[in-house]
Design a protein around this motif. Structure first.
Motif, PDB file in Angstrom:
ATOM      1  N   LEU A 146       0.827  -1.206   0.000  1.00  0.00           N
ATOM      2  CA  LEU A 146       0.000   0.000   0.000  1.00  0.00           C
ATOM      3  C   LEU A 146       0.862   1.258   0.000  1.00  0.00           C
ATOM      4  N   GLU A 147       1.918   1.244   0.804  1.00  0.00           N
ATOM      5  CA  GLU A 147       2.810   2.402   0.845  1.00  0.00           C
ATOM      6  C   GLU A 147       3.459   2.642  -0.514  1.00  0.00           C
ATOM      7  N   SER A 148       3.857   1.574  -1.159  1.00  0.00           N
ATOM      8  CA  SER A 148       4.466   1.693  -2.487  1.00  0.00           C
ATOM      9  C   SER A 148       3.446   2.184  -3.514  1.00  0.00           C
ATOM     10  N   LEU A 149       2.240   1.638  -3.456  1.00  0.00           N
ATOM     11  CA  LEU A 149       1.171   2.091  -4.359  1.00  0.00           C
ATOM     12  C   LEU A 149       0.872   3.570  -4.147  1.00  0.00           C
ATOM     13  N   ASP A 150       0.789   3.984  -2.898  1.00  0.00           N
ATOM     14  CA  ASP A 150       0.498   5.383  -2.598  1.00  0.00           C
ATOM     15  C   ASP A 150       1.600   6.311  -3.092  1.00  0.00           C
ATOM     16  N   ARG A 151       2.853   5.901  -2.934  1.00  0.00           N
ATOM     17  CA  ARG A 151       3.970   6.713  -3.430  1.00  0.00           C
ATOM     18  C   ARG A 151       3.877   6.896  -4.940  1.00  0.00           C
ATOM     19  N   GLU A 152       3.641   5.799  -5.627  1.00  0.00           N
ATOM     20  CA  GLU A 152       3.564   5.866  -7.093  1.00  0.00           C
ATOM     21  C   GLU A 152       2.343   6.677  -7.540  1.00  0.00           C
ATOM     22  N   ALA A 153       1.224   6.494  -6.856  1.00  0.00           N
ATOM     23  CA  ALA A 153       0.016   7.257  -7.199  1.00  0.00           C
ATOM     24  C   ALA A 153       0.258   8.760  -7.016  1.00  0.00           C
ATOM     25  N   ARG A 154       0.897   9.134  -5.903  1.00  0.00           N
ATOM     26  CA  ARG A 154       1.224  10.557  -5.685  1.00  0.00           C
ATOM     27  C   ARG A 154       2.172  11.076  -6.759  1.00  0.00           C
ATOM     28  N   VAL A 157       2.505  10.192  -9.855  1.00  0.00           N
ATOM     29  CA  VAL A 157       1.860  10.444 -11.156  1.00  0.00           C
ATOM     30  C   VAL A 157       0.591  11.283 -11.026  1.00  0.00           C
ATOM     31  N   GLY A 158       0.188  11.599  -9.795  1.00  0.00           N
ATOM     32  CA  GLY A 158      -0.950  12.484  -9.580  1.00  0.00           C
ATOM     33  C   GLY A 158      -2.314  11.842  -9.748  1.00  0.00           C
ATOM     34  N   VAL A 159      -2.433  10.585  -9.331  1.00  0.00           N
ATOM     35  CA  VAL A 159      -3.718   9.894  -9.394  1.00  0.00           C
ATOM     36  C   VAL A 159      -4.008   9.239  -8.046  1.00  0.00           C
ATOM     37  N   THR A 160      -5.180   8.663  -7.913  1.00  0.00           N
ATOM     38  CA  THR A 160      -5.537   7.973  -6.681  1.00  0.00           C
ATOM     39  C   THR A 160      -4.958   6.563  -6.669  1.00  0.00           C
ATOM     40  N   ARG A 161      -4.935   5.985  -5.490  1.00  0.00           N
ATOM     41  CA  ARG A 161      -4.486   4.592  -5.347  1.00  0.00           C
ATOM     42  C   ARG A 161      -5.349   3.680  -6.217  1.00  0.00           C
ATOM     43  N   GLN A 162      -6.652   3.883  -6.169  1.00  0.00           N
ATOM     44  CA  GLN A 162      -7.561   3.041  -6.947  1.00  0.00           C
ATOM     45  C   GLN A 162      -7.255   3.148  -8.442  1.00  0.00           C
ATOM     46  N   SER A 163      -6.987   4.352  -8.908  1.00  0.00           N
ATOM     47  CA  SER A 163      -6.684   4.542 -10.332  1.00  0.00           C
ATOM     48  C   SER A 163      -5.422   3.803 -10.745  1.00  0.00           C
ATOM     49  N   ILE A 164      -4.392   3.902  -9.946  1.00  0.00           N
ATOM     50  CA  ILE A 164      -3.131   3.245 -10.323  1.00  0.00           C
ATOM     51  C   ILE A 164      -3.306   1.723 -10.323  1.00  0.00           C
ATOM     52  N   ILE A 165      -4.075   1.208  -9.372  1.00  0.00           N
ATOM     53  CA  ILE A 165      -4.326  -0.240  -9.345  1.00  0.00           C
ATOM     54  C   ILE A 165      -5.089  -0.662 -10.593  1.00  0.00           C
ATOM     55  N   LYS A 166      -6.126   0.085 -10.960  1.00  0.00           N
ATOM     56  CA  LYS A 166      -6.917  -0.277 -12.138  1.00  0.00           C
ATOM     57  C   LYS A 166      -6.098  -0.195 -13.421  1.00  0.00           C
ATOM     58  N   VAL A 167      -5.294   0.845 -13.557  1.00  0.00           N
ATOM     59  CA  VAL A 167      -4.478   0.991 -14.760  1.00  0.00           C
ATOM     60  C   VAL A 167      -3.468  -0.143 -14.861  1.00  0.00           C
ATOM     61  N   TRP A 168      -2.798  -0.443 -13.758  1.00  0.00           N
ATOM     62  CA  TRP A 168      -1.803  -1.510 -13.787  1.00  0.00           C
ATOM     63  C   TRP A 168      -2.439  -2.875 -14.052  1.00  0.00           C
ATOM     64  N   LEU A 169      -3.573  -3.146 -13.443  1.00  0.00           N
ATOM     65  CA  LEU A 169      -4.247  -4.428 -13.689  1.00  0.00           C
ATOM     66  C   LEU A 169      -4.723  -4.529 -15.136  1.00  0.00           C
ATOM     67  N   ALA A 170      -5.291  -3.451 -15.647  1.00  0.00           N
ATOM     68  CA  ALA A 170      -5.751  -3.462 -17.041  1.00  0.00           C
ATOM     69  C   ALA A 170      -4.588  -3.704 -17.986  1.00  0.00           C
ATOM     70  N   ASP A 171      -3.463  -3.044 -17.731  1.00  0.00           N
ATOM     71  CA  ASP A 171      -2.278  -3.213 -18.565  1.00  0.00           C
ATOM     72  C   ASP A 171      -1.797  -4.665 -18.531  1.00  0.00           C
ATOM     73  N   LYS A 172      -1.739  -5.236 -17.356  1.00  0.00           N
ATOM     74  CA  LYS A 172      -1.287  -6.626 -17.215  1.00  0.00           C
ATOM     75  C   LYS A 172      -2.226  -7.585 -17.943  1.00  0.00           C
ATOM     76  N   LEU A 173      -3.535  -7.387 -17.767  1.00  0.00           N
ATOM     77  CA  LEU A 173      -4.506  -8.269 -18.409  1.00  0.00           C
ATOM     78  C   LEU A 173      -4.462  -8.139 -19.930  1.00  0.00           C
ATOM     79  N   GLU A 174      -4.296  -6.923 -20.439  1.00  0.00           N
ATOM     80  CA  GLU A 174      -4.190  -6.734 -21.890  1.00  0.00           C
ATOM     81  C   GLU A 174      -2.936  -7.396 -22.441  1.00  0.00           C
TER      82      GLU A 174
END
Length: 81
Positions: free
Chosen positions: A44-52, A54-71
């Motif tokens: 969570l700490e790592s996700l929050d750092r990365e989200a901050r 790039v200027g997005v929420t934690r939920q957004s970064i999780i969704k983008v990364w999961l979508a990218d992996k699935l694609e």
């Protein structure tokens, strides 16, 4: 407008939006469903750092990364859906 006229309009200038009623348009497979996922604190700490960063929420970064992996796992199937 007939299908061949629609195709010609697209081929000529590509601007079809004025000819479409998008008031009730829906994107397929875009219905959301809430899920709960437990993450270790370090993750969570790592996700929050990365989200901050790039200027997005934690939920957004999780969704983008999961979508990218699935694609990347199933590029042909995802593009068809």
């Amino acid at each position: 407008m007939k299908a061949f006229e629609f195709d010609k309009k697209f081929d000529d200038d590509g601007d079809l939006l004025p000819h479409l009623d998008v008031s009730k348009a829906k994107r397929s497979l875009q219905e959301t469903k809430r899920v709960n996922v437990d993450f270790p604190t370090w993750m969570l700490e790592s996700l929050d750092r990365e989200a901050r960063r790039v200027g997005v929420t934690r939920q957004s970064i999780i969704k983008v990364w999961l979508a990218d992996k699935l694609e990347n796992l199933h590029p042909v199937m995802e593009k068809q859906g």
